[in-house]
Enzyme design. Structure first.
Site, PDB file in Angstrom:
ATOM      1  N   GLN A 154       0.817  -1.214   0.000  1.00 19.76           N
ATOM      2  CA  GLN A 154       0.000   0.000   0.000  1.00 19.76           C
ATOM      3  C   GLN A 154       0.850   1.263   0.000  1.00 19.76           C
ATOM      4  OE1 GLN A 154      -1.691  -1.084   4.082  1.00 19.76           O
ATOM      5  NE2 GLN A 154      -1.760   1.135   4.250  1.00 19.76           N
ATOM      6  N   CYS A 160      -5.192   0.577   3.523  1.00 16.23           N
ATOM      7  CA  CYS A 160      -5.261  -0.848   3.878  1.00 16.23           C
ATOM      8  C   CYS A 160      -6.623  -1.448   3.550  1.00 16.23           C
ATOM      9  CB  CYS A 160      -4.962  -1.029   5.357  1.00 16.23           C
ATOM     10  SG  CYS A 160      -6.198  -0.281   6.441  1.00 16.23           S
ATOM     11  N   HIS A 303      -6.426  -1.419  11.430  1.00 15.93           N
ATOM     12  CA  HIS A 303      -5.802  -1.900  10.196  1.00 15.93           C
ATOM     13  C   HIS A 303      -6.708  -2.937   9.538  1.00 15.93           C
ATOM     14  CE1 HIS A 303      -2.677  -2.472   7.363  1.00 15.93           C
ATOM     15  NE2 HIS A 303      -2.175  -3.588   7.842  1.00 15.93           N
ATOM     16  N   ASN A 330      -0.965  -9.350   4.640  1.00 21.10           N
ATOM     17  CA  ASN A 330      -0.886  -7.914   4.877  1.00 21.10           C
ATOM     18  C   ASN A 330      -0.574  -7.203   3.556  1.00 21.10           C
ATOM     19  OD1 ASN A 330      -0.820  -5.528   6.283  1.00 21.10           O
ATOM     20  ND2 ASN A 330       1.064  -5.963   7.398  1.00 21.10           N
TER      21      ASN A 330
END
Ligand SMILES: *[C@@H]1O[C@H](CO)[C@@H](O)[C@H](O)[C@H]1NC(C)=O
Length: 369
Positions: A154, A160, A303, A330
């Protein structure tokens, strides 16, 4: 001393890189070398901070505008070394240490690399139906089925939520069509301004944060997501929306919110594909590998990530432990965590990992060649 610490760091990285640990590696339990790097009590950390910093700068190709900036970053770095040591004590089944974010203060980190906004309305629409949980596999990983694209990055943008959303739809679309398409986060960043209430901060706003459920709502209205290659990621939200309906590659059929029950989460994961989840990221800035299972962790979610699987037992190079864990994709690039992935223990809603979970189903689109 410097050489010792550099080699310890390399050791830690190669240990962390071997994400599928095979059983009982003798001697790892209480290895003094590994403990040394995270233990500042003997003062060794302070002595070698300069060497740590030099190796960090090299390893991640960091450049600073001037000496002043470098001095400031070194100061932050030292504070983060101590924080990593503290987190290591609080979270002994994971490895904490120097990461590419080690020159950022917690506040800078929060601003630039997260981006989950607070949900305003707690609407219970789209509640997922209760699924049977008797025949769930003990270990499951959507990567083994080819339902997960490579780890993305990102960058320094609080987007996110768009990666979590796109990742969930990539998986759902794979289940619906048999094809894995990498989908566009930038379309969400540029075009999704969906709100979940009339409050001023209740809308998805690009690099300033968003929410996966409102993003699914946007996708229902707009028709779907373009491919990554057709609408590439820029990591800024200064561009206007360039969405082209004729290029839609994946469409949402419906989505639902899953209760905090871990068996239901697992059942929905297995049935619908990777799930969009919120998490408290406080232990992630210093995370290198292993199963994160901190004694205490806030449940305030900041997140958005993607839940892709789970395992029944984790192995930590520091301490051998049987701990069931979630496997989380992630969006901080492959050079963070375990090749871009995070493992967090299952069982007690650690870091709020069970509290904001949604699943999506995709429409089987017929427009393909
Ligand atoms: C979408 O709808 C179908 C049919 O009603 C249902 O079986 C499925 O569970 C739903 N998917 C999600 C992710 O809610």
């Amino acid at each position: 001393m410097d050489h010792l610490f550099v080699s310890v760091l390399l050791l830690l990285c190669s240990v962390a890189a071997a994400s599928s640990f095979s059983g009982n590696a003798a001697g790892a339990d209480g290895d003094p070398l590994i403990l040394q790097v995270v233990d500042d009590e003997k003062g060794e950390l302070a002595l070698s901070a300069e060497a740590h910093f030099a190796s960090f700068v090299r390893r991640f190709g960091k450049t600073y505008a001037d000496e002043e900036e470098r001095a400031l970053r070194f100061k932050v770095f030292k504070a983060n070394l101590h924080r990593a040591a503290r987190y290591q004590r609080l979270d002994p089944t994971a490895i904490h240490g120097v990461t590419k974010f080690s020159d950022l203060s917690p506040a800078e980190f929060r601003r630039a690399y997260l981006g989950l906004r607070r949900p305003e309305a707690h609407k219970s629409t789209h509640e997922a139906p209760i699924l049977p949980t008797d025949d769930l596999p003990t270990d499951f990983d959507w990567r083994d089925y080819g339902a997960v694209t490579g780890v993305k990055n990102q960058g320094s943008c609080g987007s996110c939520w768009s990666f979590s959303t796109a990742g969930a739809l990539e998986g759902a679309n794979f289940l619906a069509t048999g094809k894995l398409e990498s989908l566009s986060e930038q379309q969400l960043v540029d075009c999704d301004h969906e709100c979940d209430s009339d409050e001023p901060d209740a809308c998805d706003q690009g690099c300033n944060g968003g929410l996966m459920t409102t993003a699914f709502q946007y996708l229902l209205k707009s028709g779907g997501l373009e491919r990554e290659e057709d609408y590439p990621y820029t990591g800024t939200d200064r561009g206007s929306c360039k969405f082209d309906k004729s290029k839609i590659a994946a469409s949402v059929q419906n989505f639902s919110v899953i209760s905090t029950n871990e068996d239901q989460i697992a059942a929905n994961l297995v049935k619908h594909g990777p799930l969009a989840i919120g998490i408290n990221s406080v232990f992630m800035q210093t995370y290198i590998g292993g199963v994160s299972c901190p004694y205490i962790c806030g449940r305030h979610l900041d997140h958005g990530v993607l839940l892709v699987g789970y395992g029944s037992a984790g192995y930590s190079p520091i301490r051998l432990k049987d701990k069931p864990f979630w496997i989380i994709k992630n969006s901080w690039g492959e050079n963070w965590g375990e090749h871009g992935y995070y493992k967090i223990c299952r069982g007690r809603n650690i870091c709020g990992v069970d509290s904001m979970v949604s699943s999506v189903s995709a429409i089987h689109t017929q427009q393909d060649q």
